[in-house]
Design a protein around this motif. Structure first.
Motif, PDB file in Angstrom:
ATOM      1  N   ASP A   1      54.918  34.606  38.458  1.00  0.00           N
ATOM      2  CA  ASP A   1      55.761  35.380  39.365  1.00  0.00           C
ATOM      3  C   ASP A   1      55.047  35.592  40.697  1.00  0.00           C
ATOM      4  O   ASP A   1      53.814  35.712  40.738  1.00  0.00           O
ATOM      5  CB  ASP A   1      56.089  36.749  38.758  1.00  0.00           C
ATOM      6  N   PRO A   2      55.805  35.664  41.804  1.00  0.00           N
ATOM      7  CA  PRO A   2      55.177  35.992  43.085  1.00  0.00           C
ATOM      8  C   PRO A   2      54.424  37.323  42.987  1.00  0.00           C
ATOM      9  O   PRO A   2      54.946  38.302  42.461  1.00  0.00           O
ATOM     10  CB  PRO A   2      56.372  36.098  44.040  1.00  0.00           C
ATOM     11  N   GLY A   3      53.233  37.332  43.460  1.00  0.00           N
ATOM     12  CA  GLY A   3      52.413  38.540  43.383  1.00  0.00           C
ATOM     13  C   GLY A   3      51.385  38.515  42.278  1.00  0.00           C
ATOM     14  O   GLY A   3      50.355  39.191  42.372  1.00  0.00           O
ATOM     15  N   ALA A   4      51.631  37.752  41.227  1.00  0.00           N
ATOM     16  CA  ALA A   4      50.706  37.746  40.094  1.00  0.00           C
ATOM     17  C   ALA A   4      49.347  37.179  40.489  1.00  0.00           C
ATOM     18  O   ALA A   4      48.297  37.759  40.179  1.00  0.00           O
ATOM     19  CB  ALA A   4      51.301  36.966  38.922  1.00  0.00           C
ATOM     20  N   ALA A   5      49.348  36.041  41.171  1.00  0.00           N
ATOM     21  CA  ALA A   5      48.075  35.436  41.580  1.00  0.00           C
ATOM     22  C   ALA A   5      47.338  36.329  42.568  1.00  0.00           C
ATOM     23  O   ALA A   5      46.108  36.472  42.493  1.00  0.00           O
ATOM     24  CB  ALA A   5      48.325  34.059  42.184  1.00  0.00           C
ATOM     25  N   ASP A   6      48.087  36.932  43.495  1.00  0.00           N
ATOM     26  CA  ASP A   6      47.457  37.853  44.445  1.00  0.00           C
ATOM     27  C   ASP A   6      46.824  39.036  43.725  1.00  0.00           C
ATOM     28  O   ASP A   6      45.736  39.492  44.091  1.00  0.00           O
ATOM     29  CB  ASP A   6      48.494  38.356  45.450  1.00  0.00           C
ATOM     30  N   ASN A   7      47.508  39.550  42.716  1.00  0.00           N
ATOM     31  CA  ASN A   7      46.960  40.683  41.970  1.00  0.00           C
ATOM     32  C   ASN A   7      45.725  40.289  41.174  1.00  0.00           C
ATOM     33  O   ASN A   7      44.769  41.060  41.064  1.00  0.00           O
ATOM     34  CB  ASN A   7      48.029  41.271  41.053  1.00  0.00           C
ATOM     35  N   ARG A   8      45.731  39.090  40.603  1.00  0.00           N
ATOM     36  CA  ARG A   8      44.541  38.646  39.876  1.00  0.00           C
ATOM     37  C   ARG A   8      43.349  38.519  40.832  1.00  0.00           C
ATOM     38  O   ARG A   8      42.220  38.907  40.483  1.00  0.00           O
ATOM     39  CB  ARG A   8      44.820  37.319  39.161  1.00  0.00           C
ATOM     40  N   ALA A   9      43.612  38.009  42.028  1.00  0.00           N
ATOM     41  CA  ALA A   9      42.539  37.926  43.020  1.00  0.00           C
ATOM     42  C   ALA A   9      42.075  39.322  43.427  1.00  0.00           C
ATOM     43  O   ALA A   9      40.871  39.565  43.619  1.00  0.00           O
ATOM     44  CB  ALA A   9      43.014  37.152  44.241  1.00  0.00           C
ATOM     45  N   ALA A  10      43.022  40.261  43.548  1.00  0.00           N
ATOM     46  CA  ALA A  10      42.654  41.627  43.915  1.00  0.00           C
ATOM     47  C   ALA A  10      41.786  42.267  42.844  1.00  0.00           C
ATOM     48  O   ALA A  10      40.840  43.017  43.162  1.00  0.00           O
ATOM     49  CB  ALA A  10      43.920  42.460  44.140  1.00  0.00           C
ATOM     50  N   TRP A  11      42.072  41.978  41.572  1.00  0.00           N
ATOM     51  CA  TRP A  11      41.251  42.535  40.494  1.00  0.00           C
ATOM     52  C   TRP A  11      39.799  42.065  40.606  1.00  0.00           C
ATOM     53  O   TRP A  11      38.867  42.818  40.273  1.00  0.00           O
ATOM     54  CB  TRP A  11      41.820  42.154  39.133  1.00  0.00           C
ATOM     55  N   THR A  12      39.583  40.851  41.073  1.00  0.00           N
ATOM     56  CA  THR A  12      38.215  40.372  41.254  1.00  0.00           C
ATOM     57  C   THR A  12      37.473  41.261  42.242  1.00  0.00           C
ATOM     58  O   THR A  12      36.309  41.627  42.025  1.00  0.00           O
ATOM     59  CB  THR A  12      38.224  38.920  41.755  1.00  0.00           C
ATOM     60  N   THR A  13      38.143  41.647  43.321  1.00  0.00           N
ATOM     61  CA  THR A  13      37.531  42.544  44.291  1.00  0.00           C
ATOM     62  C   THR A  13      37.384  43.950  43.735  1.00  0.00           C
ATOM     63  O   THR A  13      36.339  44.598  43.904  1.00  0.00           O
ATOM     64  CB  THR A  13      38.372  42.577  45.583  1.00  0.00           C
ATOM     65  N   LEU A  14      38.426  44.440  43.063  1.00  0.00           N
ATOM     66  CA  LEU A  14      38.375  45.798  42.517  1.00  0.00           C
ATOM     67  C   LEU A  14      37.278  45.951  41.473  1.00  0.00           C
ATOM     68  O   LEU A  14      36.703  47.034  41.318  1.00  0.00           O
ATOM     69  CB  LEU A  14      39.729  46.166  41.910  1.00  0.00           C
ATOM     70  N   SER A  15      36.980  44.879  40.769  1.00  0.00           N
ATOM     71  CA  SER A  15      35.910  44.951  39.762  1.00  0.00           C
ATOM     72  C   SER A  15      34.537  45.134  40.398  1.00  0.00           C
ATOM     73  O   SER A  15      33.574  45.451  39.694  1.00  0.00           O
ATOM     74  CB  SER A  15      35.921  43.684  38.901  1.00  0.00           C
ATOM     75  N   ARG A  16      34.469  44.974  41.724  1.00  0.00           N
ATOM     76  CA  ARG A  16      33.219  45.191  42.442  1.00  0.00           C
ATOM     77  C   ARG A  16      33.292  46.415  43.364  1.00  0.00           C
ATOM     78  O   ARG A  16      32.325  46.696  44.064  1.00  0.00           O
ATOM     79  CB  ARG A  16      32.872  43.952  43.279  1.00  0.00           C
ATOM     80  N   PHE A  17      34.426  47.096  43.377  1.00  0.00           N
ATOM     81  CA  PHE A  17      34.579  48.255  44.248  1.00  0.00           C
ATOM     82  C   PHE A  17      33.594  49.345  43.831  1.00  0.00           C
ATOM     83  O   PHE A  17      33.541  49.744  42.672  1.00  0.00           O
ATOM     84  CB  PHE A  17      36.015  48.783  44.176  1.00  0.00           C
ATOM     85  N   GLY A  18      32.814  49.817  44.793  1.00  0.00           N
ATOM     86  CA  GLY A  18      31.724  50.726  44.460  1.00  0.00           C
ATOM     87  C   GLY A  18      32.073  52.193  44.454  1.00  0.00           C
ATOM     88  O   GLY A  18      31.291  53.032  43.996  1.00  0.00           O
ATOM     89  N   GLY A  19      33.260  52.544  44.955  1.00  0.00           N
ATOM     90  CA  GLY A  19      33.624  53.952  45.024  1.00  0.00           C
ATOM     91  C   GLY A  19      34.045  54.519  43.681  1.00  0.00           C
ATOM     92  O   GLY A  19      34.439  53.786  42.767  1.00  0.00           O
ATOM     93  N   PRO A  20      33.979  55.855  43.529  1.00  0.00           N
ATOM     94  CA  PRO A  20      34.410  56.491  42.280  1.00  0.00           C
ATOM     95  C   PRO A  20      35.914  56.373  42.063  1.00  0.00           C
ATOM     96  O   PRO A  20      36.696  56.373  43.020  1.00  0.00           O
ATOM     97  CB  PRO A  20      33.978  57.948  42.454  1.00  0.00           C
ATOM     98  N   VAL A  21      36.291  56.263  40.795  1.00  0.00           N
ATOM     99  CA  VAL A  21      37.686  56.037  40.411  1.00  0.00           C
ATOM    100  C   VAL A  21      38.055  57.010  39.301  1.00  0.00           C
ATOM    101  O   VAL A  21      37.300  57.172  38.333  1.00  0.00           O
ATOM    102  CB  VAL A  21      37.906  54.587  39.927  1.00  0.00           C
TER     103      VAL A  21
END
Length: 311
Positions: free
Chosen positions: A222-242
Motif C-alpha cells: 500500500d502507498p505509505g507502507a514503504a515510507d513507514n518502514r524506512a521511517a522505522w529505521t530512523t526511529l529505531s535510532r532516535f535518541g530522545g525519550p519516548v
C-alpha cells in the motif's frame, strides 16, 4: 482538483470550552497553491513547545481540556488542525489527499513555525503523521509521547479498524460528532458533539475525513507502507525519550504501545501507562491523566542544560 473550501468563522463561535484565539500559517502546495493552516498557540512564547497532534476525524477541539493546564504549567502549547480538518483549509477532492502529502504539509508547518525542542504528543493520525515528522526532522524533537497510535508498516490492521475504514468510505452521512462519541467512554454533551461537526457545514467539506482511513497502509504494498518502514529505521535510532500513554479500551491500537516500547530506544525505563477506561479518543476520557503524564515525563527528562524539576 476540486475546490479548496474554508469553513466560515461563524461556525466556530461560542464552542464549549474552546476560547482560544485562532492563528494561521500559509502552507504552499505545488499543485494547490497556498493553503491556510490553523493552529492554537497558548502559553508563554519562550516556554518549551508541546505539539499536540490530533487525528481523524477530529480537530484541535479534542485538546480543549489539555491546552490550558499545559500552558499553566509553563509550556508553549501548539495544536494545529491538519489540512482538511478544523479551521484549516479543506480541499474538496479526496484524490488530493495522500499519506505522503499530509506529511509534507506538516513538515511545511514545522518549517514555517520553526519549532524546536519539541515534545510531541500524538494520537490516531496525529501519530501516523507525527512519527513521520520525527523520522524526517529528528533534530526538532526533544521527546515523544504516543497515545493510541503508531506507525503501521502494512502488516494488517484490527477488525475494528477495517470496519471503520468501510464506514468512512460508504456511510451516506459520515456523522463526525457521533463517531467521536462512539469511540469515547465519556458521554459527550449535545454541544460537544455539535462542536466536532462545526468544521463540516456540508458533505463536501468532509473529503479528508472520508479518505483518511483508506490512506492507512494495511498491506505491504500500500502507498505509505514503504515510507513507514524506512521511517522505522530512523526511529529505531532516535535518541530522545519516548513515552506511551494508551487507553485500555481502544480496539483499534491495542498492542501498538508494545511495538513502540520495543523499537524506540528512548522508551526504555520510562513510566509507560495504560489508562483505565481510555477509549480511542482518550483525550475525551482522561485529559487530566494525559496532562499529568506529559508534565511528569518532561520534568523527568529535562533538556540538556536544564536542571531536572524537583517535585
Amino acid at each position: 482538483m476540486g475546490q479548496v473550501l474554508r469553513t466560515p468563522d461563524a461556525r466556530f463561535e461560542n464552542l464549549p470550552d474552546y476560547p482560544f484565539a485562532p492563528n494561521y500559517v500559509d502552507i504552499v502546495d505545488e499543485g494547490l497553491g497556498t493553503l491556510r493552516q490553523h493552529y492554537v498557540d497558548e502559553g508563554p512564547k519562550d516556554g518549551e513547545v508541546v505539539l499536540l497532534m490530533h487525528g481523524e476525524p477530529s480537530w484541535s477541539y479534542l485538546y480543549r481540556h489539555m491546552i490550558p493546564p499545559l500552558a499553566e504549567a509553563g509550556f508553549r502549547v501548539v495544536a494545529p488542525d491538519l489540512i482538511g480538518f478544523g479551521r484549516s483549509d479543506k480541499p474538496s477532492d479526496k484524490s488530493v489527499y495522500s499519506y505522503r502529502r499530509n506529511v509534507q504539509w506538516m513538515l511545511s508547518f514545522l518549517t514555517a513555525m520553526d519549532l524546536r525542542g519539541v515534545t510531541l504528543f500524538c494520537q490516531d493520525w496525529g501519530g501516523l503523521i507525527g512519527l513521520r515528522l520525527v523520522a524526517e526532522q529528528p533534530e526538532r524533537f526533544a521527546r515523544v509521547v504516543v497515545s493510541n497510535s503508531g506507525l503501521p508498516r502494512g502488516e494488517g490492521m484490527s477488525d475494528a479498524f477495517m470496519r471503520w475504514q468501510r464506514i468512512a468510505k460508504w456511510s451516506p452521512i459520515m456523522p463526525i460528532g457521533r463517531v467521536l462519541q462512539r469511540a469515547s467512554t465519556r458521554t459527550l454533551s449535545d454541544e460537544e458533539v455539535a462542536a466536532y461537526e462545526a468544521p463540516f457545514p456540508k458533505g463536501s467539506y468532509k473529503a479528508a475525513a472520508r479518505i483518511f482511513p483508506s490512506l492507512v497502509p494495511v498491506k505491504a504494498n500500500d502507498p505509505g507502507a514503504a515510507d513507514n518502514r524506512a521511517a522505522w529505521t530512523t526511529l529505531s535510532r532516535f535518541g530522545g525519550p519516548v513515552l506511551t500513554l494508551f487507553g485500555d479500551s481502544d480496539p483499534v491500537t491495542a498492542g501498538w504501545d508494545k511495538q513502540l516500547q520495543n523499537n524506540m530506544p528512548g522508551a526504555a525505563g520510562q513510566a509507560h501507562r495504560t489508562i483505565e477506561g481510555g477509549h480511542h479518543f482518550i483525550q475525551e476520557d482522561a485529559p487530566e491523566e494525559l496532562v499529568r503524564g506529559i508534565v511528569d515525563f518532561i520534568h523527568a527528562n529535562p533538556l540538556p542544560g536544564r536542571l531536572k524539576a524537583v517535585s
